[in-house]
Write an enzyme that holds these catalytic residues in place. Structure first.
Site, short mmCIF file in Angstrom:
data_model
loop_
_atom_site.label_atom_id
_atom_site.label_comp_id
_atom_site.label_asym_id
_atom_site.label_seq_id
_atom_site.Cartn_x
_atom_site.Cartn_y
_atom_site.Cartn_z
N LYS A 44 5.26 6.32 -2.36
CA LYS A 44 6.38 6.18 -1.43
C LYS A 44 7.62 5.74 -2.20
O LYS A 44 7.50 5.04 -3.20
CB LYS A 44 6.05 5.09 -0.39
CG LYS A 44 5.02 5.46 0.66
CD LYS A 44 4.83 4.29 1.62
CE LYS A 44 3.73 4.54 2.62
NZ LYS A 44 4.06 5.61 3.59
N ARG A 89 -6.10 7.94 7.82
CA ARG A 89 -7.05 8.81 8.53
C ARG A 89 -8.36 8.97 7.76
O ARG A 89 -9.41 9.21 8.35
CB ARG A 89 -6.39 10.16 8.81
CG ARG A 89 -6.01 10.92 7.56
CD ARG A 89 -5.02 12.05 7.84
NE ARG A 89 -3.67 11.54 8.13
CZ ARG A 89 -2.63 12.33 8.40
NH1 ARG A 89 -2.77 13.64 8.45
NH2 ARG A 89 -1.45 11.80 8.65
N1 BES Z 1 1.06 3.69 6.82
C1 BES Z 1 1.74 4.92 6.87
C2 BES Z 1 2.44 5.18 8.20
C3 BES Z 1 3.59 4.25 8.51
C4 BES Z 1 4.88 4.59 8.17
C5 BES Z 1 3.37 3.07 9.20
C6 BES Z 1 5.93 3.74 8.47
C7 BES Z 1 4.43 2.23 9.52
C8 BES Z 1 5.71 2.56 9.14
C9 BES Z 1 0.76 6.07 6.62
O1 BES Z 1 -0.29 5.79 5.78
C10 BES Z 1 1.54 7.18 6.00
O2 BES Z 1 1.99 7.02 4.90
N2 BES Z 1 1.66 8.29 6.71
C11 BES Z 1 2.36 9.44 6.25
C12 BES Z 1 1.52 10.65 6.56
C13 BES Z 1 1.98 11.92 5.87
C14 BES Z 1 1.83 11.78 4.36
C15 BES Z 1 1.17 13.08 6.37
C16 BES Z 1 3.71 9.49 6.94
O3 BES Z 1 3.82 9.12 8.10
O4 BES Z 1 4.68 9.88 6.28
MN MN Z 2 0.18 6.14 3.74
#
Ligand code: BES
Ligand code: MN
Ligand code: ZN
Length: 530
Positions: free
Chosen positions: A284, A358
């Site tokens: 990220k 997931r």
């Molecule tokens: N933990 C994150 C989701 C999240 C984002 C929670 C912001 C709280 C605040 C999750 O693991 C994630 O990174 N999801 C990705 C999924 C994508 C890579 C398909 C997302 O939402 O960008």
């Molecule tokens: Mn994530």
């Protein structure tokens, strides 16, 4: 906080701050007894000041006034509740939260709260108690200034003044006790969420769960890397691979005392517990990473709810299943392109290591469903897309089983947690199609929250299942009502309410010799309606 009920004139009750909640348009005619009494002690200057300051009792208005020794309390706080026609106990919970924050700013340690006349009965009491406890919450243990002040902090004393004609009753006492329990559990969850990721590692999370289980008389089993390997949770193992912190597998069990109830199918609660989500090799950017200590909020809510469930003693078992780990990049981290084999046997092509929640949840749901639950619910900070869709205050609810989804939505409404159903639609199915494995873990951007739900669905079989995406509401961007910036404990109240609702209906099914807890739950529910 120390609560007690008192009757009579609120303006004469002992306390430093007299809190008077008011509905719009009820400042003059129809004013509650507490306001009339305080205003007459102040020779009409309270209502005068309210008018001058433009206080109309709108839902987010409040007004503090010194009483210059004219009432027992040194100050009066008028709290706007908005229109009476739109009243819901949540309005009172938010207002009580504002009262607690005002009391803290004024450094006041004793409050008198004039309970408003509503038809919510015991639910109003519960909302006020929860609002005050939640509103008083602060996470300042890492602030040197707050640490020095700590010794001086006195516990807050709250006198709840019953409206005229309302007697103290068992129902109200129960509502007070439940409200306190629920708020304390939510605050406990908020602490876990707010703690930095170097303090709450998977090991520490598991130890917090152990301490909590011991204190509340729950059984807990904690496993590590070896147990996860034994259970062949290939997706969980993939996510944890890059972290130097050991993963933890947590199983908390509530079992009813009654032997027949103990044999009923359990209710299964699953919570996401990524103690830090860096994104892994699909790293990220910094802005997206700073709040990723909150990626375990689902598990905090589940563990918090278990504390209350232990006290509610529903007539069926309740199990919590949590897989805790970090998602980190490293030489031995799982990689885009890897194919993992889940506990269920399905293979998954990794297309984005940041879609880690997931993966762990999939294995947890399989494990949970092996315990043959009557229903399974998961709470997860799963997708940024859910925040895009519903914002920071509304939970996304998913599931195929209409009855179970509606039951959860109804519980959320009662609990004052806003949720909105989103579809788990097969129309999006192509998003997860893989050329080389049974599926991939992330697909197109569009419908991101639905795609995540579709992925989870692969692991629940025929078990009635609800998925709550709490990515937005688990972490408040600002102070609001009883919330402060940071962890919110969202989900605790809904889970508790859901268990109460199911305890009520299951109790009704067993006509002969209902267990005592079932009767209690029914009694409590009646007051919800009345
Ligand atoms: N933990 C994150 C989701 C999240 C984002 C929670 C912001 C709280 C605040 C999750 O693991 C994630 O990174 N999801 C990705 C999924 C994508 C890579 C398909 C997302 O939402 O960008
Ligand atoms: Mn994530
Ligand atoms: Zn995550």
């Amino acid at each position: 906080m120390n609560f007690s009920f008192v009757s009579g004139d609120a303006s004469l009750a002992n306390g430093e701050l007299l809190v008077i909640p008011l509905f719009e348009g009820e400042l003059g005619e129809g004013a509650p007894a507490g306001l009339v009494a305080a205003d007459s002690a102040l020779e009409g200057r309270l209502r005068g000041a309210a008018t001058q300051e433009g206080f109309k009792a709108k839902a987010d208005q409040s007004l503090v006034m010194h009483t210059l020794g004219r009432t027992t309390a040194g100050r009066v706080l008028l709290l706007g509740l908005g229109s009476r026609a739109r009243f819901h106990p949540e309005v009172l919970r938010l207002a009580a939260g504002r009262a607690a924050k005002t009391a803290q700013r004024l450094k006041v340690v004793s409050l008198v709260v004039a309970l408003p006349v509503t038809d919510a009965g015991a639910d109003a009491v519960r909302a006020v108690v929860e609002g005050l406890e939640l509103g008083a919450y602060k996470f300042d243990k890492y602030k040197s200034s707050a640490r020095e002040e700590k010794g001086a902090k006195k516990p807050v004393k709250v006198s709840l003044v019953l409206p005229e004609g309302v007697e103290k009753s068992r129902d109200l006492e129960d509502a007070l006790a439940l409200g306190k329990r629920v708020a304390e559990a939510a605050n406990w969850a908020r602490d876990l969420v707010n703690e930095p990721p170097n303090a709450v590692t998977p090991t520490v999370l598991a130890e917090a769960a152990r301490k909590s289980a011991k204190e509340h008389g729950l059984k807990i089993t904690i496993g590590g890397q070896r147990e996860i390997e034994k259970l062949r949770m290939g997706m969980f193992l993939g996510v944890t691979a890059g972290s130097t912190e050991e993963p933890r597998l947590i199983h908390v069990e509530y079992t009813p005392k009654n032997a027949r109830d103990a044999k009923r199918p359990p209710l299964a609660l699953v919570g996401k517990a990524i103690t830090f989500d860096s994104g892994g090799l699909s790293l990220k950017p910094t802005e997206g990473m700073v709040d990723m200590k909150t990626d375990m909020a689902g598990s905090a809510a589940v563990l918090g709810a278990m504390q209350v469930i232990a006290a509610l003693k529903p007539p069926f078992p309740v199990h919590a299943f949590i897989g805790a780990c970090e998602n980190m990049p490293a030489g031995n981290a799982y990689k885009p392109g890897d194919i993992l084999t889940s506990r269920l046997g399905k293979t998954v092509e990794i297309t984005n290591t940041d879609a880690e929640g997931r993966l762990v949840l999939g294995d947890m749901l399989t494990w949970a469903c092996e315990h043959k639950p009557s229903a399974v619910i998961d709470l997860a900070t799963l997708t940024g897309a859910c925040i895009v869709a519903l914002g920071n205050y509304i939970v996304g609810a998913f599931g195929d089983d209409d009855d179970t989804v509606n039951q959860v939505l109804q519980s959320a409404r009662t609990a004052g947690e806003e949720m909105w159903r989103l579809p788990v639609s097969e129309l999006q199915k192509d998003a997860l199609r893989s050329e080389v494995a049974d599926m991939k873990n992330s697909g197109e951007r569009w419908g991101g929250s639905i795609n995540a739900a579709l992925f989870l669905k692969e692991f629940v079989g025929d078990t009635p299942w609800v998925h709550l995406d709490i990515a937005g509401p688990s972490n408040s961007p600002k102070e609001r009502g009883y919330l402060s910036k940071g962890g919110t404990g969202v989900g605790v109240r809904t889970l508790v309410e859901w268990v109460r609702l199911r305890a009520q209906t299951q109790g009704d099914e067993v006509a002969e010799a209902p267990a005592k807890p079932a009767r209690q739950a029914r009694g409590a529910k009646k007051s919800t309606r009345g």
